[in-house]
Write a protein that holds these residues in place. Structure first.
Motif, PDB file in Angstrom:
ATOM      1  N   TYR A   1       0.826  -1.156  -0.106  1.00  0.00           N
ATOM      2  CA  TYR A   1       0.209  -0.182  -0.004  1.00  0.00           C
ATOM      3  C   TYR A   1       1.126   1.293  -0.048  1.00  0.00           C
ATOM      4  O   TYR A   1       2.209   1.226   0.069  1.00  0.00           O
ATOM      5  CB  TYR A   1      -1.138  -0.365   1.241  1.00  0.00           C
ATOM      6  CG  TYR A   1      -2.199  -0.917   1.576  1.00  0.00           C
ATOM      7  CD1 TYR A   1      -3.645  -0.624   0.886  1.00  0.00           C
ATOM      8  CD2 TYR A   1      -1.277  -1.870   1.642  1.00  0.00           C
ATOM      9  CE1 TYR A   1      -4.509  -1.506   0.652  1.00  0.00           C
ATOM     10  CE2 TYR A   1      -2.763  -3.194   2.365  1.00  0.00           C
ATOM     11  CZ  TYR A   1      -3.887  -3.226   1.707  1.00  0.00           C
ATOM     12  OH  TYR A   1      -5.071  -4.291   1.553  1.00  0.00           O
TER      13      TYR A   1
ATOM     14  N   ALA B   1      -4.700   4.005   3.596  1.00  0.00           N
ATOM     15  CA  ALA B   1      -3.428   3.303   2.795  1.00  0.00           C
ATOM     16  C   ALA B   1      -4.699   3.153   1.867  1.00  0.00           C
ATOM     17  O   ALA B   1      -5.561   2.582   1.510  1.00  0.00           O
ATOM     18  CB  ALA B   1      -3.456   1.687   4.237  1.00  0.00           C
ATOM     19  N   THR B   2      -3.918   3.188   0.724  1.00  0.00           N
ATOM     20  CA  THR B   2      -4.317   3.030  -0.238  1.00  0.00           C
ATOM     21  C   THR B   2      -3.505   2.152  -1.590  1.00  0.00           C
ATOM     22  O   THR B   2      -2.466   1.940  -1.272  1.00  0.00           O
ATOM     23  CB  THR B   2      -4.432   4.743  -1.468  1.00  0.00           C
ATOM     24  OG1 THR B   2      -5.825   4.334  -2.068  1.00  0.00           O
ATOM     25  CG2 THR B   2      -2.986   5.076  -1.521  1.00  0.00           C
ATOM     26  N   LEU B   3      -3.883   1.515  -2.237  1.00  0.00           N
ATOM     27  CA  LEU B   3      -3.692   0.358  -3.819  1.00  0.00           C
ATOM     28  C   LEU B   3      -3.499   1.710  -4.626  1.00  0.00           C
ATOM     29  O   LEU B   3      -3.409   1.149  -5.921  1.00  0.00           O
ATOM     30  CB  LEU B   3      -4.152  -0.376  -4.179  1.00  0.00           C
ATOM     31  CG  LEU B   3      -4.234  -2.106  -2.798  1.00  0.00           C
ATOM     32  CD1 LEU B   3      -5.031  -2.508  -2.894  1.00  0.00           C
ATOM     33  CD2 LEU B   3      -3.150  -2.581  -2.813  1.00  0.00           C
ATOM     34  N   ARG B   4      -4.576   2.900  -4.436  1.00  0.00           N
ATOM     35  CA  ARG B   4      -3.999   3.222  -5.860  1.00  0.00           C
ATOM     36  C   ARG B   4      -3.848   5.045  -5.936  1.00  0.00           C
ATOM     37  O   ARG B   4      -4.950   5.949  -5.841  1.00  0.00           O
ATOM     38  CB  ARG B   4      -5.703   3.984  -6.573  1.00  0.00           C
ATOM     39  CG  ARG B   4      -6.712   2.682  -6.279  1.00  0.00           C
ATOM     40  CD  ARG B   4      -6.784   1.780  -7.469  1.00  0.00           C
ATOM     41  NE  ARG B   4      -6.605   2.727  -8.925  1.00  0.00           N
ATOM     42  CZ  ARG B   4      -7.688   3.198  -9.485  1.00  0.00           C
ATOM     43  NH1 ARG B   4      -8.719   1.926  -9.645  1.00  0.00           N
ATOM     44  NH2 ARG B   4      -7.541   2.911 -10.909  1.00  0.00           N
TER      45      ARG B   4
ATOM     46  N   THR C   1      -4.745   8.095  -7.545  1.00  0.00           N
ATOM     47  CA  THR C   1      -6.193   8.676  -8.461  1.00  0.00           C
ATOM     48  C   THR C   1      -5.944   9.917  -7.101  1.00  0.00           C
ATOM     49  O   THR C   1      -7.560  10.670  -6.922  1.00  0.00           O
ATOM     50  CB  THR C   1      -7.277   7.526  -7.857  1.00  0.00           C
ATOM     51  OG1 THR C   1      -7.062   7.316  -6.241  1.00  0.00           O
ATOM     52  CG2 THR C   1      -7.405   6.735  -8.051  1.00  0.00           C
TER      53      THR C   1
ATOM     54  N   LEU D   1     -12.770  -1.424   7.463  1.00  0.00           N
ATOM     55  CA  LEU D   1     -11.895  -2.831   7.932  1.00  0.00           C
ATOM     56  C   LEU D   1     -11.124  -2.336   8.471  1.00  0.00           C
ATOM     57  O   LEU D   1     -10.384  -1.817   8.889  1.00  0.00           O
ATOM     58  CB  LEU D   1     -11.317  -3.760   7.144  1.00  0.00           C
ATOM     59  CG  LEU D   1     -13.416  -4.435   6.395  1.00  0.00           C
ATOM     60  CD1 LEU D   1     -12.872  -5.372   5.072  1.00  0.00           C
ATOM     61  CD2 LEU D   1     -14.051  -5.288   6.939  1.00  0.00           C
TER      62      LEU D   1
ATOM     63  N   LYS E   1      -7.976  -4.337   7.925  1.00  0.00           N
ATOM     64  CA  LYS E   1      -6.650  -4.042   6.604  1.00  0.00           C
ATOM     65  C   LYS E   1      -6.751  -2.639   6.702  1.00  0.00           C
ATOM     66  O   LYS E   1      -7.163  -1.408   7.715  1.00  0.00           O
ATOM     67  CB  LYS E   1      -7.950  -4.432   5.553  1.00  0.00           C
ATOM     68  CG  LYS E   1      -7.378  -4.043   3.736  1.00  0.00           C
ATOM     69  CD  LYS E   1      -8.268  -4.483   3.411  1.00  0.00           C
ATOM     70  CE  LYS E   1      -9.749  -3.911   2.968  1.00  0.00           C
ATOM     71  NZ  LYS E   1      -9.889  -4.284   1.892  1.00  0.00           N
TER      72      LYS E   1
ATOM     73  N   ASP F   1     -13.344   6.909  -9.042  1.00  0.00           N
ATOM     74  CA  ASP F   1     -12.694   6.330  -9.170  1.00  0.00           C
ATOM     75  C   ASP F   1     -12.901   4.754  -8.115  1.00  0.00           C
ATOM     76  O   ASP F   1     -12.375   3.711  -8.858  1.00  0.00           O
ATOM     77  CB  ASP F   1     -11.511   6.326  -9.001  1.00  0.00           C
ATOM     78  CG  ASP F   1     -11.620   7.062 -10.469  1.00  0.00           C
ATOM     79  OD1 ASP F   1     -11.373   6.161 -11.490  1.00  0.00           O
ATOM     80  OD2 ASP F   1     -11.681   8.384 -10.544  1.00  0.00           O
TER      81      ASP F   1
ATOM     82  N   LYS G   1     -16.411  -2.977  -8.139  1.00  0.00           N
ATOM     83  CA  LYS G   1     -14.766  -2.495  -7.516  1.00  0.00           C
ATOM     84  C   LYS G   1     -13.980  -3.445  -8.364  1.00  0.00           C
ATOM     85  O   LYS G   1     -12.842  -3.039  -8.568  1.00  0.00           O
ATOM     86  CB  LYS G   1     -14.609  -2.743  -5.608  1.00  0.00           C
ATOM     87  CG  LYS G   1     -13.372  -3.093  -5.920  1.00  0.00           C
ATOM     88  CD  LYS G   1     -13.162  -2.700  -3.268  1.00  0.00           C
ATOM     89  CE  LYS G   1     -11.766  -3.159  -2.943  1.00  0.00           C
ATOM     90  NZ  LYS G   1     -11.896  -3.610  -2.192  1.00  0.00           N
TER      91      LYS G   1
ATOM     92  N   TYR H   1     -11.112  -1.197 -10.823  1.00  0.00           N
ATOM     93  CA  TYR H   1      -9.504  -1.856 -10.857  1.00  0.00           C
ATOM     94  C   TYR H   1      -8.805  -2.163 -11.731  1.00  0.00           C
ATOM     95  O   TYR H   1      -7.927  -2.113 -12.605  1.00  0.00           O
ATOM     96  CB  TYR H   1      -9.416  -3.501 -10.074  1.00  0.00           C
ATOM     97  CG  TYR H   1      -8.936  -3.150  -8.638  1.00  0.00           C
ATOM     98  CD1 TYR H   1      -8.279  -1.983  -7.734  1.00  0.00           C
ATOM     99  CD2 TYR H   1      -9.827  -3.726  -7.268  1.00  0.00           C
ATOM    100  CE1 TYR H   1      -7.806  -1.357  -6.374  1.00  0.00           C
ATOM    101  CE2 TYR H   1      -8.738  -2.940  -5.935  1.00  0.00           C
ATOM    102  CZ  TYR H   1      -8.177  -2.610  -5.591  1.00  0.00           C
ATOM    103  OH  TYR H   1      -8.046  -1.821  -4.273  1.00  0.00           O
TER     104      TYR H   1
END
Ligand code: ZZB
Length: 261
Positions: free
Chosen positions: A3, A38-41, A44, A127, A130, A141, A206, A210
């Motif tokens: 992340y 925390a981001t995976l993107r 964006t 959550l 996570k 997005d 989602k 992705y």
């Protein structure tokens, strides 16, 4: 999972949080305080409209180094300590515990955001297991963000929020041939998602968002405008880390999840 921890500096606390923060000011000294999302993107981040916390989750304020303190779950702070994010290394120093609910209404900076400052809002589906428990929101997005943000905008009084905290419309960031300039609203419409409670359709949306974004998306804003998402993603991440606006955050799967808080 690798992340990116987005450092959202607090510029003004909600009244409830302010009281608690004031009570530990001698421990915080003059440190800046950041909510770390925390981001995976990372690509964006231009389109951030707000940030989400789980209203019933517990968060901590942790000393990160001599200049900074981070707000996240205790579980995430332990991961950060283990990964050498804090100074002194491996030390988890919690100065305050605070419920997510009390963070709602806090104003924070949105790094790389077109809108420079945004508000903390509640999201029931965050959550504890996570990421950091803090989620930066990009309703253009992320179908989850769009669904929750739309719910909040429809019934601010019910969610006990000020309508001005969610007054920003979703911001186009990435274009895809199939879904146009804002994939999340497009997918929510085509999958007939009515609210954040439509968990099954949201999971499907989602997944599509992705894949489409990553393989077919083109940046339509920011420094990498005109470039593919695949190309922009690591570049935006590096630029944010270099600027001190983000930290790497990894989640060793299984191992950490089974560790008790
Ligand atoms: C900004 C963003 C923009 C995100 C987007 C997604 C998308 P995953 O995919 O399940 O591993 N997230 C992070 N932590 C939590 C949490 N504790 N509870 C609920 N949601 C969380 O989850 C990673 C993504 O889920 C993260 O990336 C974060 O939202 C959210 F345009 O950050 B993201 C199609 C998704 N688009």
């Amino acid at each position: 999972q690798e992340y990116t921890g987005i450092k959202m500096e607090v510029t003004s606390w909600s009244p409830l949080a302010q009281d608690l923060i004031s009570s530990v000011s001698s421990k915080l000294e003059n440190r800046k305080v950041f909510l770390v999302a925390a981001t995976l993107r990372p690509e964006t981040m231009y389109g951030q409209t707000n940030c989400f916390v789980g209203p019933s989750l517990k968060y901590g304020v942790f000393i990160a180094n001599k200049d900074e303190a981070y707000v996240c779950t205790l579980r995430a702070a332990r991961n950060m300590a283990f990964q050498g994010t804090f100074e002194p290394r491996e030390k988890v120093n919690q100065v305050l515990e605070i419920e997510g609910e009390k963070l709602v209404g806090t104003k924070i900076k949105a790094p790389f955001g077109i809108i420079p400052e945004v508000y903390v809002l509640p999201m029931e589906s965050v959550l504890a297991t996570k990421g950091t428990g803090v989620v930066t929101s990009v309703p253009s997005d992320s179908p989850d963000d769009f669904a929750t943000y739309t719910d909040l905008r429809k019934k601010p009084a019910y969610y006990k929020i000020d309508p001005s905290w969610c007054s920003i419309d979703p911001i186009p960031v990435i274009e895809t041939p199939t879904y146009g300039p804002m994939i999340a609203p497009a997918l929510c419409a085509s999958l007939k998602i009515q609210s954040a409670k439509d968990a099954k359709q949201l999971a499907e949306a989602k997944e599509i968002a992705y894949k489409e974004g990553f393989y077919n998306g083109t940046m339509i804003i920011g420094e990498f405008k005109g470039r593919s998402v695949q190309e922009a993603k690591p570049k935006v991440r590096e630029a944010m880390i270099k600027a001190g606006l983000a930290v790497p955050y990894a989640e060793p799967e299984g191992l950490v999840i089974s560790r008790s808080n």
